[in-house]
Design a protein around this motif. Structure first.
Motif, PDB file in Angstrom:
ATOM      1  N   GLU A 142     -46.715 -25.489  75.965  1.00  0.00           N
ATOM      2  CA  GLU A 142     -45.977 -26.458  75.149  1.00  0.00           C
ATOM      3  C   GLU A 142     -46.774 -27.002  73.973  1.00  0.00           C
ATOM      4  O   GLU A 142     -46.232 -27.727  73.134  1.00  0.00           O
ATOM      5  CB  GLU A 142     -45.499 -27.612  76.033  1.00  0.00           C
ATOM      6  CG  GLU A 142     -44.634 -27.172  77.210  1.00  0.00           C
ATOM      7  CD  GLU A 142     -43.385 -26.418  76.772  1.00  0.00           C
ATOM      8  OE1 GLU A 142     -42.865 -26.713  75.680  1.00  0.00           O
ATOM      9  OE2 GLU A 142     -42.933 -25.539  77.523  1.00  0.00           O
ATOM     10  N   VAL A 143     -48.073 -26.664  73.914  1.00  0.00           N
ATOM     11  CA  VAL A 143     -48.861 -27.002  72.727  1.00  0.00           C
ATOM     12  C   VAL A 143     -49.466 -25.735  72.112  1.00  0.00           C
ATOM     13  O   VAL A 143     -50.289 -25.827  71.195  1.00  0.00           O
ATOM     14  CB  VAL A 143     -49.977 -28.023  73.049  1.00  0.00           C
ATOM     15  CG1 VAL A 143     -49.375 -29.395  73.307  1.00  0.00           C
ATOM     16  CG2 VAL A 143     -50.812 -27.575  74.243  1.00  0.00           C
ATOM     17  N   LEU A 144     -49.058 -24.586  72.621  1.00  0.00           N
ATOM     18  CA  LEU A 144     -49.485 -23.301  72.069  1.00  0.00           C
ATOM     19  C   LEU A 144     -48.288 -22.586  71.440  1.00  0.00           C
ATOM     20  O   LEU A 144     -48.099 -22.593  70.232  1.00  0.00           O
ATOM     21  CB  LEU A 144     -50.135 -22.445  73.154  1.00  0.00           C
ATOM     22  CG  LEU A 144     -51.490 -22.929  73.682  1.00  0.00           C
ATOM     23  CD1 LEU A 144     -51.882 -22.201  74.948  1.00  0.00           C
ATOM     24  CD2 LEU A 144     -52.571 -22.760  72.611  1.00  0.00           C
ATOM     25  N   VAL A 145     -47.439 -22.006  72.294  1.00  0.00           N
ATOM     26  CA  VAL A 145     -46.266 -21.284  71.808  1.00  0.00           C
ATOM     27  C   VAL A 145     -45.328 -22.217  71.041  1.00  0.00           C
ATOM     28  O   VAL A 145     -44.845 -21.873  69.955  1.00  0.00           O
ATOM     29  CB  VAL A 145     -45.519 -20.622  72.977  1.00  0.00           C
ATOM     30  CG1 VAL A 145     -44.260 -19.921  72.470  1.00  0.00           C
ATOM     31  CG2 VAL A 145     -46.415 -19.630  73.691  1.00  0.00           C
ATOM     32  N   ALA A 146     -45.073 -23.386  71.608  1.00  0.00           N
ATOM     33  CA  ALA A 146     -44.146 -24.321  70.957  1.00  0.00           C
ATOM     34  C   ALA A 146     -44.642 -24.717  69.569  1.00  0.00           C
ATOM     35  O   ALA A 146     -43.845 -24.924  68.645  1.00  0.00           O
ATOM     36  CB  ALA A 146     -43.964 -25.559  71.829  1.00  0.00           C
ATOM     37  N   ARG A 147     -45.937 -24.781  69.416  1.00  0.00           N
ATOM     38  CA  ARG A 147     -46.533 -25.137  68.120  1.00  0.00           C
ATOM     39  C   ARG A 147     -46.489 -23.961  67.144  1.00  0.00           C
ATOM     40  O   ARG A 147     -45.975 -24.094  66.027  1.00  0.00           O
ATOM     41  CB  ARG A 147     -47.973 -25.571  68.342  1.00  0.00           C
ATOM     42  CG  ARG A 147     -48.813 -25.658  67.070  1.00  0.00           C
ATOM     43  CD  ARG A 147     -50.246 -26.024  67.397  1.00  0.00           C
ATOM     44  NE  ARG A 147     -51.104 -25.999  66.225  1.00  0.00           N
ATOM     45  CZ  ARG A 147     -52.378 -26.402  66.241  1.00  0.00           C
ATOM     46  NH1 ARG A 147     -52.913 -26.852  67.373  1.00  0.00           N
ATOM     47  NH2 ARG A 147     -53.110 -26.347  65.136  1.00  0.00           N
ATOM     48  N   VAL A 148     -47.019 -22.824  67.572  1.00  0.00           N
ATOM     49  CA  VAL A 148     -47.142 -21.676  66.669  1.00  0.00           C
ATOM     50  C   VAL A 148     -45.786 -21.125  66.251  1.00  0.00           C
ATOM     51  O   VAL A 148     -45.562 -20.784  65.085  1.00  0.00           O
ATOM     52  CB  VAL A 148     -47.991 -20.575  67.328  1.00  0.00           C
ATOM     53  CG1 VAL A 148     -48.008 -19.314  66.468  1.00  0.00           C
ATOM     54  CG2 VAL A 148     -49.414 -21.073  67.556  1.00  0.00           C
ATOM     55  N   ARG A 149     -44.864 -21.053  67.203  1.00  0.00           N
ATOM     56  CA  ARG A 149     -43.540 -20.503  66.885  1.00  0.00           C
ATOM     57  C   ARG A 149     -42.565 -21.571  66.388  1.00  0.00           C
ATOM     58  O   ARG A 149     -41.378 -21.306  66.232  1.00  0.00           O
ATOM     59  CB  ARG A 149     -42.968 -19.778  68.104  1.00  0.00           C
ATOM     60  CG  ARG A 149     -43.826 -18.645  68.637  1.00  0.00           C
ATOM     61  CD  ARG A 149     -44.297 -17.670  67.540  1.00  0.00           C
ATOM     62  NE  ARG A 149     -43.197 -16.996  66.882  1.00  0.00           N
ATOM     63  CZ  ARG A 149     -42.731 -15.799  67.226  1.00  0.00           C
ATOM     64  NH1 ARG A 149     -43.283 -15.153  68.242  1.00  0.00           N
ATOM     65  NH2 ARG A 149     -41.749 -15.242  66.565  1.00  0.00           N
ATOM     66  N   ARG A 150     -43.070 -22.764  66.191  1.00  0.00           N
ATOM     67  CA  ARG A 150     -42.292 -23.877  65.617  1.00  0.00           C
ATOM     68  C   ARG A 150     -41.012 -24.157  66.400  1.00  0.00           C
ATOM     69  O   ARG A 150     -39.928 -24.319  65.832  1.00  0.00           O
ATOM     70  CB  ARG A 150     -41.977 -23.587  64.146  1.00  0.00           C
ATOM     71  CG  ARG A 150     -43.219 -23.419  63.293  1.00  0.00           C
ATOM     72  CD  ARG A 150     -42.893 -23.155  61.843  1.00  0.00           C
ATOM     73  NE  ARG A 150     -44.112 -22.991  61.045  1.00  0.00           N
ATOM     74  CZ  ARG A 150     -44.138 -22.766  59.741  1.00  0.00           C
ATOM     75  NH1 ARG A 150     -42.989 -22.666  59.071  1.00  0.00           N
ATOM     76  NH2 ARG A 150     -45.280 -22.617  59.111  1.00  0.00           N
ATOM     77  N   LEU A 151     -41.180 -24.233  67.712  1.00  0.00           N
ATOM     78  CA  LEU A 151     -40.038 -24.516  68.577  1.00  0.00           C
ATOM     79  C   LEU A 151     -39.715 -26.006  68.613  1.00  0.00           C
ATOM     80  O   LEU A 151     -38.611 -26.383  69.020  1.00  0.00           O
ATOM     81  CB  LEU A 151     -40.328 -24.008  69.997  1.00  0.00           C
ATOM     82  CG  LEU A 151     -40.665 -22.511  70.116  1.00  0.00           C
ATOM     83  CD1 LEU A 151     -40.920 -22.148  71.567  1.00  0.00           C
ATOM     84  CD2 LEU A 151     -39.545 -21.656  69.529  1.00  0.00           C
ATOM     85  N   VAL A 152     -40.689 -26.824  68.244  1.00  0.00           N
ATOM     86  CA  VAL A 152     -40.487 -28.276  68.187  1.00  0.00           C
ATOM     87  C   VAL A 152     -41.163 -28.801  66.924  1.00  0.00           C
ATOM     88  O   VAL A 152     -41.976 -28.107  66.298  1.00  0.00           O
ATOM     89  CB  VAL A 152     -41.078 -28.986  69.425  1.00  0.00           C
ATOM     90  CG1 VAL A 152     -40.359 -28.556  70.690  1.00  0.00           C
ATOM     91  CG2 VAL A 152     -42.576 -28.715  69.540  1.00  0.00           C
ATOM     92  N   GLU A 153     -40.850 -30.027  66.559  1.00  0.00           N
ATOM     93  CA  GLU A 153     -41.474 -30.657  65.399  1.00  0.00           C
ATOM     94  C   GLU A 153     -42.957 -30.940  65.684  1.00  0.00           C
ATOM     95  O   GLU A 153     -43.335 -31.177  66.841  1.00  0.00           O
ATOM     96  CB  GLU A 153     -40.767 -31.969  65.071  1.00  0.00           C
ATOM     97  CG  GLU A 153     -39.328 -31.800  64.609  1.00  0.00           C
ATOM     98  CD  GLU A 153     -39.249 -31.107  63.252  1.00  0.00           C
ATOM     99  OE1 GLU A 153     -40.157 -31.332  62.422  1.00  0.00           O
ATOM    100  OE2 GLU A 153     -38.287 -30.339  63.041  1.00  0.00           O
ATOM    101  N   PRO A 154     -43.807 -30.927  64.661  1.00  0.00           N
ATOM    102  CA  PRO A 154     -45.234 -31.193  64.862  1.00  0.00           C
ATOM    103  C   PRO A 154     -45.521 -32.486  65.620  1.00  0.00           C
ATOM    104  O   PRO A 154     -46.416 -32.531  66.464  1.00  0.00           O
ATOM    105  CB  PRO A 154     -45.783 -31.250  63.429  1.00  0.00           C
ATOM    106  CG  PRO A 154     -44.890 -30.329  62.667  1.00  0.00           C
ATOM    107  CD  PRO A 154     -43.518 -30.558  63.255  1.00  0.00           C
ATOM    108  N   ALA A 168     -53.042 -18.369  63.837  1.00  0.00           N
ATOM    109  CA  ALA A 168     -52.468 -19.659  64.235  1.00  0.00           C
ATOM    110  C   ALA A 168     -52.684 -19.914  65.728  1.00  0.00           C
ATOM    111  O   ALA A 168     -52.964 -21.043  66.144  1.00  0.00           O
ATOM    112  CB  ALA A 168     -50.983 -19.693  63.910  1.00  0.00           C
ATOM    113  N   TYR A 169     -52.557 -18.860  66.537  1.00  0.00           N
ATOM    114  CA  TYR A 169     -52.792 -19.022  67.980  1.00  0.00           C
ATOM    115  C   TYR A 169     -54.254 -19.356  68.272  1.00  0.00           C
ATOM    116  O   TYR A 169     -54.551 -20.183  69.142  1.00  0.00           O
ATOM    117  CB  TYR A 169     -52.396 -17.753  68.730  1.00  0.00           C
ATOM    118  CG  TYR A 169     -50.951 -17.725  69.166  1.00  0.00           C
ATOM    119  CD1 TYR A 169     -50.466 -18.619  70.116  1.00  0.00           C
ATOM    120  CD2 TYR A 169     -50.056 -16.791  68.639  1.00  0.00           C
ATOM    121  CE1 TYR A 169     -49.145 -18.598  70.524  1.00  0.00           C
ATOM    122  CE2 TYR A 169     -48.726 -16.759  69.041  1.00  0.00           C
ATOM    123  CZ  TYR A 169     -48.277 -17.656  69.986  1.00  0.00           C
ATOM    124  OH  TYR A 169     -46.952 -17.638  70.383  1.00  0.00           O
TER     125      TYR A 169
END
Length: 218
Positions: free
Chosen positions: A96-108, A174-175
């Motif tokens: 949730e702080v890796l994939v969600a961040r890199v793939r922009r699944l949620v706001e920063p 990015a990862y």
């Protein structure tokens, strides 16, 4: 031998919880890695050394529809090992702080706020009897390419191939930054994280020498 010692320690952990209901001690190993990073192989080797009666293994994929109805730690809490058990997470809340961040699944602002939530959660686990072991398996860009190629060349490994693995390679830099931030921001005194890297060529038994270290900023 390390395997024999793991089995002995696991047996004592399991026995203590059975004979003393007040003993809340348990172990949770958290494994994270880029695609093809060796998580599955690590889990297999560890499981082979332990008694399955006291082992709980959980692999986390993309959240299901039900899981998305809850906060991101809901499914993690449901998979935690009981007292006396050894738990192994193949991927974890760190998605949730890796994939969600890199793939922009949620706001920063969302994934940034999760670092503190994770630290608080892990503090609660340690205070309640958990021993947390967090390992990020490192793999190079070139080595990942070779492993992906092997999955396509070897019919026995076709099932491992996922087109999404190739897509994620486009986000390699990015990862790497996201992983460094995880180790820096969530490498606390009570739950430090480690990078583990290969340090040489494989042996005839298929084992690889590795070196693990805690980032200087942790």
């Amino acid at each position: 031998m390390l395997g024999a010692e793991l089995a002995r320690q696991q047996e004592m952990l399991f026995a203590n919880a059975k004979t003393d209901p007040g003993d809340q001690r348990r172990v949770l190993l958290v494994l994270q890695a880029m695609d093809c990073g060796g998580k599955d192989g690590t889990v297999k080797r560890l499981a082979r050394a332990m008694n399955p009666q006291g082992l709980r293994i959980k692999a986390f994929g993309p959240p299901t529809a039900e899981e998305r109805k809850h906060d991101f730690l809901w499914r993690i809490r449901r998979a935690l090992p009981l007292p006396g058990y050894v738990g192994i997470f193949n991927r974890s809340h760190y998605e949730e702080v890796l994939v969600a961040r890199v793939r922009r699944l949620v706001e920063p602002r969302v994934w940034q706020g999760r670092f503190e939530t994770i630290n608080t959660f892990e503090r609660e686990l340690v205070d309640s009897g958990f021993t947390l072991v967090k390992i990020m398996l490192h793999i190079s860009f070139g080595e990942q390419r070779e492993r992906l190629r092997q999955r396509l060349d070897d019919p026995t490994k076709y099932w491992k191939y996922d087109p999404a693995d190739v897509e994620n390679r486009a986000h390699w830099t990015a990862y790497q930054q996201a992983y460094e931030d995880v180790l820096s921001r969530c490498g606390t005194d009570h739950a430090p994280g480690m990078w583990c890297r290969r340090t040489g060529s494989g042996t005839a038994t298929g084992r690889w020498p590795i070196s693990c270290s805690t980032p200087s900023g942790a």
